[in-house]
Design a protein around this motif. Structure first.
Motif, PDB file in Angstrom:
ATOM      1  N   UNK A   1      33.980  56.804  21.169  1.00  0.00           N
ATOM      2  CA  UNK A   1      33.262  57.412  22.287  1.00  0.00           C
ATOM      3  C   UNK A   1      34.199  58.025  23.316  1.00  0.00           C
ATOM      4  N   UNK A   2      35.482  57.697  23.237  1.00  0.00           N
ATOM      5  CA  UNK A   2      36.452  58.231  24.204  1.00  0.00           C
ATOM      6  C   UNK A   2      37.162  59.433  23.600  1.00  0.00           C
ATOM      7  N   UNK A   3      37.651  60.312  24.462  1.00  0.00           N
ATOM      8  CA  UNK A   3      38.322  61.524  23.992  1.00  0.00           C
ATOM      9  C   UNK A   3      39.611  61.183  23.252  1.00  0.00           C
ATOM     10  N   UNK A   4      40.266  60.093  23.658  1.00  0.00           N
ATOM     11  CA  UNK A   4      41.531  59.704  23.039  1.00  0.00           C
ATOM     12  C   UNK A   4      41.735  58.210  23.235  1.00  0.00           C
ATOM     13  N   UNK A   5      42.426  57.575  22.323  1.00  0.00           N
ATOM     14  CA  UNK A   5      42.705  56.142  22.439  1.00  0.00           C
ATOM     15  C   UNK A   5      43.414  55.867  23.763  1.00  0.00           C
ATOM     16  N   UNK A   6      44.260  56.799  24.120  1.00  0.00           N
ATOM     17  CA  UNK A   6      44.995  56.748  25.373  1.00  0.00           C
ATOM     18  C   UNK A   6      44.077  56.472  26.575  1.00  0.00           C
ATOM     19  N   UNK A   7      42.867  57.045  26.519  1.00  0.00           N
ATOM     20  CA  UNK A   7      41.943  56.951  27.651  1.00  0.00           C
ATOM     21  C   UNK A   7      41.464  55.528  27.900  1.00  0.00           C
ATOM     22  N   UNK A   8      41.585  54.652  26.900  1.00  0.00           N
ATOM     23  CA  UNK A   8      41.111  53.276  27.064  1.00  0.00           C
ATOM     24  C   UNK A   8      41.970  52.500  28.055  1.00  0.00           C
ATOM     25  N   UNK A   9      43.233  52.911  28.209  1.00  0.00           N
ATOM     26  CA  UNK A   9      44.142  52.151  29.071  1.00  0.00           C
ATOM     27  C   UNK A   9      44.682  52.958  30.244  1.00  0.00           C
ATOM     28  N   UNK A  10      44.444  54.269  30.252  1.00  0.00           N
ATOM     29  CA  UNK A  10      44.940  55.093  31.351  1.00  0.00           C
ATOM     30  C   UNK A  10      44.223  54.703  32.641  1.00  0.00           C
ATOM     31  N   UNK A  11      44.955  54.730  33.736  1.00  0.00           N
ATOM     32  CA  UNK A  11      44.355  54.328  35.006  1.00  0.00           C
ATOM     33  C   UNK A  11      44.058  55.508  35.901  1.00  0.00           C
ATOM     34  N   UNK A  12      43.579  55.204  37.107  1.00  0.00           N
ATOM     35  CA  UNK A  12      43.416  56.173  38.191  1.00  0.00           C
ATOM     36  C   UNK A  12      42.410  57.277  37.889  1.00  0.00           C
ATOM     37  N   UNK A  13      41.445  56.997  36.990  1.00  0.00           N
ATOM     38  CA  UNK A  13      40.427  58.011  36.713  1.00  0.00           C
ATOM     39  C   UNK A  13      39.328  57.993  37.771  1.00  0.00           C
ATOM     40  N   UNK A  14      39.093  56.816  38.362  1.00  0.00           N
ATOM     41  CA  UNK A  14      38.073  56.651  39.399  1.00  0.00           C
ATOM     42  C   UNK A  14      36.696  57.127  38.946  1.00  0.00           C
ATOM     43  N   UNK A  15      36.440  56.929  37.652  1.00  0.00           N
ATOM     44  CA  UNK A  15      35.076  57.049  37.152  1.00  0.00           C
ATOM     45  C   UNK A  15      34.398  55.681  37.313  1.00  0.00           C
ATOM     46  N   UNK A  16      33.100  55.633  37.077  1.00  0.00           N
ATOM     47  CA  UNK A  16      32.367  54.371  37.203  1.00  0.00           C
ATOM     48  C   UNK A  16      32.032  53.822  35.824  1.00  0.00           C
ATOM     49  N   UNK A  17      32.204  52.527  35.665  1.00  0.00           N
ATOM     50  CA  UNK A  17      31.730  51.836  34.467  1.00  0.00           C
ATOM     51  C   UNK A  17      30.496  51.045  34.873  1.00  0.00           C
TER      52      UNK A  17
END
Lengths: 307, 307
Positions: free
Chosen positions: A234-250
């Motif tokens: 569901x994520x654009x890249x595996x990298x996105x699972x651990x990258x910080x500072x996106x400030x999106x909401x979960x």
């Protein structure tokens, strides 16, 4: 070029207070910037209070972003905390640590970026502090109100579905490029105050992604005493699972509220994507690849003191 | 010895949140430390908001004060700003920048000192932030209420008398000794919340002494568009006129309120001394020696960027 050591703390603050005082009056402000404290008139709702900081060489390096963008970012990281509670920001104070050789115009632009971003989200900069320091550090505290339910990290249940707003990984990618000396622009964090307020009506728990999806979902799991599974597909890249500072909401959404989520989704101002689900059991976050394998069960993401 | 890099940001915050959560419940707190933001229930009075910081090698040096004393001091410099408005502190957030090699127990003691000092003044630590940094920097934001009039710097008139609470110069003297390598203890700032609340009923303007009496009276003069004369003979030492960080209150009292001041004085919890008067004219602060000579008409005191 006027540097802070030429202007002086008190002259800089006085000039700023004059500029801010020139703005249209707001009946929420009884005493604005320039006195010992600001006096404001809140509503009758519960108040939300948060503080967050951007520190040079920790959160950014000189040259990674224009001063105004740093100001907007310092606002956004705080607004994001309120958004993750379903809150609407109202008032802010800004404490700055700045080196004497910093250009006064750069600090002006930084505060201007902060104040403008705050106004766009319906909030007012009402005070602050300026101290000398060896580097630039921007600490804000923001006060908001909760127009609806106060949404904590603690209400999720096994079976709830996990959603994320917008897209993850863009900031992490830019930081990776910038740190390697490549050309990149640190993106402005997304504005999610409206989404947070609307999602608080359908969610069981919510948190913003500041340290990385896996780590922040882990925080939600510990507060809610549940486990979680994230679908990497569901994520654009595996990298996105651990990258910080996106400030999106979960957001955790109970099955019964899925219809309500679909009704509210068109008004969020951003897309919302299912990325996983909550499970009974220990607060462990499993990341599952499209082929079903668990590819990452450890803790990821950012910790200021453990690298 | 556990250092921050051994404990980690998230583990340190989680342990702190558990300790703070163990305290007796307070019905003002809807959501306490550990979530994205705190949710608090204010009263119906105007809110006061302030922020202030202590930065290592700027406001203090390592070894000048025990961690708990630094925490108390970080509280006191903010409480002093509220006291100078006649306000009573209610809620605080604490943003910390700390080096990875700092002992975790020292940071615990610092936060403990802050929280204990806040409680003594009737306020609650409701949240915060922890970031890595090259040095220790302690930034707090405090929210309070104004039980009576909100007392700004701007209401003084020519003919008002200037008073100062407590005594000036002790911190400046200690800093001078410590900077010279001599043995000294940085004194805890005085607690003036009660005095500020009571003095707000009789004052025309008020400010706290953070940068030095001459400089802070100058701020009051500029806000009130008056001049001032300070009687050096009323201070323990000439040094006290420019020493900073005393966090006493300077109060302008109109002649008609002098009887009210005398009635309230025994309840302040500290002495209050007349140190000068306000004059018509430009916002200039003159310091007059016992023999009548003007000994200091220039600007004195502390500016972070002009030494």
């Amino acid at each position: 070029m006027r540097r802070l050591r030429d202007v002086g703390e008190h002259a800089w603050i006085a000039a700023l207070a004059r500029r801010l005082a020139g703005r249209p009056a707001d009946r929420r402000i009884l005493v604005g910037p320039g006195d010992d404290a600001a006096a404001v008139r809140p509503g009758r709702r519960p108040l939300l209070v948060t503080t967050d900081a951007l520190v040079e060489n920790v959160h950014f390096r000189a040259g990674w972003a224009a001063p105004a963008a740093l100001g907007r970012r310092a606002w956004a990281v705080n607004a994001s905390d309120l958004a993750a509670m379903g809150g609407v920001p109202r008032f802010a104070v800004l404490a700055l640590e700045a080196p004497p050789a910093m250009r006064a115009a750069d600090l002006d632009a930084l505060v201007g970026g902060f104040a403008a971003a705050a106004r766009r989200d319906g909030a007012l900069l009402v005070g602050g502090n300026l101290a000398a320091g060896p580097h630039l550090a921007i600490t804000a505290a923001v006060i908001g109100e909760a127009p609806g339910p106060v949404m904590t990290r603690a209400g999720a249940r096994p079976g709830d579905r996990l959603y994320v707003t917008g897209a993850l990984g863009a900031t992490g990618l830019a930081v990776r490029r910038l740190a390697a000396g490549a050309a990149a622009r640190l993106p402005d964090p997304p504005r999610r105050v409206r989404a947070g307020r609307l999602l608080a009506r359908v969610a069981s728990a919510m948190i913003d992604v500041s340290d990385g999806l896996v780590q922040d979902v882990g925080q939600l799991c510990r507060a809610s005493r549940v486990g979680a599974e994230i679908d990497l597909g569901r994520l654009a890249a595996a990298f996105a699972a651990c990258a910080g500072e996106d400030y999106e909401l979960v957001v955790a959404v109970p099955p019964a509220r899925e219809p309500a989520l679909r009704r509210v989704a068109p008004r969020l101002g951003c897309r919302i994507t299912p990325v996983g689900r909550l499970l009974a059991g220990r607060p462990v976050v499993r990341v599952r690849a499209p082929d079903g394998r668990v590819v990452h069960a450890a803790r990821g993401g950012f910790d200021h003191f453990r690298r």
